[in-house]
Write an enzyme that holds these catalytic residues in place. Structure first.
Site, PDB file in Angstrom:
ATOM      1  N   TYR A  43     -35.626  52.449  13.450  1.00 34.31           N
ATOM      2  CA  TYR A  43     -34.968  51.852  12.285  1.00 34.31           C
ATOM      3  C   TYR A  43     -34.768  50.341  12.425  1.00 34.31           C
ATOM      4  CZ  TYR A  43     -33.943  56.721  11.249  1.00 34.31           C
ATOM      5  OH  TYR A  43     -34.050  58.071  10.990  1.00 34.31           O
ATOM      6  N   TYR A  72     -25.181  57.123  12.319  1.00 32.71           N
ATOM      7  CA  TYR A  72     -26.120  57.153  11.201  1.00 32.71           C
ATOM      8  C   TYR A  72     -25.355  56.819   9.924  1.00 32.71           C
ATOM      9  CZ  TYR A  72     -29.691  58.817  14.325  1.00 32.71           C
ATOM     10  OH  TYR A  72     -30.570  58.897  15.363  1.00 32.71           O
ATOM     11  N   HIS A  84     -32.979  48.948   5.378  1.00 31.07           N
ATOM     12  CA  HIS A  84     -31.707  49.669   5.397  1.00 31.07           C
ATOM     13  C   HIS A  84     -30.794  49.169   6.520  1.00 31.07           C
ATOM     14  CE1 HIS A  84     -29.617  52.703   3.285  1.00 31.07           C
ATOM     15  NE2 HIS A  84     -29.837  53.738   4.068  1.00 31.07           N
ATOM     16  N   ASN A 108     -24.943  57.811   6.892  1.00 34.02           N
ATOM     17  CA  ASN A 108     -24.183  58.721   6.027  1.00 34.02           C
ATOM     18  C   ASN A 108     -22.812  59.095   6.571  1.00 34.02           C
ATOM     19  OD1 ASN A 108     -26.641  58.631   4.769  1.00 34.02           O
ATOM     20  ND2 ASN A 108     -27.048  60.808   4.865  1.00 34.02           N
TER      21      ASN A 108
END
Length: 195
Positions: A17, A68, A22, A70
């Site tokens: 990532y 993460y 993001h 969420n």
């Protein structure tokens, strides 16, 4: 104005990532850590990389949740409780696909607008939406690319050239928010086109 603030950059942990759209919240926070001379380290009790120190006359807690995106609220609520801070002392930095690349937006409060990290923070705050946000525009996906693929893609070469300038302006906006308040930060930075 308060003397102590929690600045949180949102993203996803892991090599795959790194440097993706993001993760611009992580990128901004890492740059702020360098600017302020505040080194972060993994702290398992917060499920985050956390650094503390003084910068621009304020006491800062800088955090990158490692839960993460969420589940970001799990880290944020632990940090707020541990350091005895209210939502008015919190600023969250994250990516925004509804904003063109090169734009930043400071907001004093509001809904999650579909951003799952912000949704998690609001849930952990018992529905309280009254914390500042700094959204960094990443643009929208070109057709027929799906949004999840787009936000997890890396910035293009031309965008990468402009990223340092955009992140620097975002961090100037953070310092303005700390020292002069959210209205001044909005007035000064929300209209800029940085690419």
């Amino acid at each position: 104005m308060a003397d102590k603030f929690l600045i949180v950059g949102l993203g996803n942990p892991g090599k795959q990532y790194e440097a993706t759209r993001h993760n611009i919240g992580f990128m901004a926070l890492e740059t702020l850590s360098r600017r302020a001379g505040i080194a972060g380290k993994h702290d398992s009790k917060f499920k985050a990389i956390v650094g503390t120190g003084r910068h621009a006359g304020k006491q800062l807690i800088l955090a990158q949740p490692l839960t993460y995106m969420n589940l970001s609220g799990e880290s944020v609520i632990k940090l707020l409780n541990y350091y005895d801070l209210g939502p008015d002392q919190l600023l969250v930095i994250y990516d925004e696909a509804a904003l063109p690349f090169g734009k930043i937006r400071v907001r004093p409060s509001g809904s999650d607008a579909g951003q799952k990290g912000v949704r998690s923070i609001i849930q952990q705050l018992g529905g309280n939406q009254n914390f500042a946000r700094l959204r960094i525009g990443i643009g929208s996906p070109p057709a027929p690319m799906a949004m999840p693929d787009f936000v997890l893609s890396k910035f293009g070469p031309d965008e990468q050239k402009d990223l340092p300038k955009i992140i620097d302006a975002a961090l100037d906006a953070v310092e303005c928010w700390m020292n002069d308040g959210v209205e001044e930060a909005m007035t000064r930075y929300n209209g800029l086109q940085l690419s």
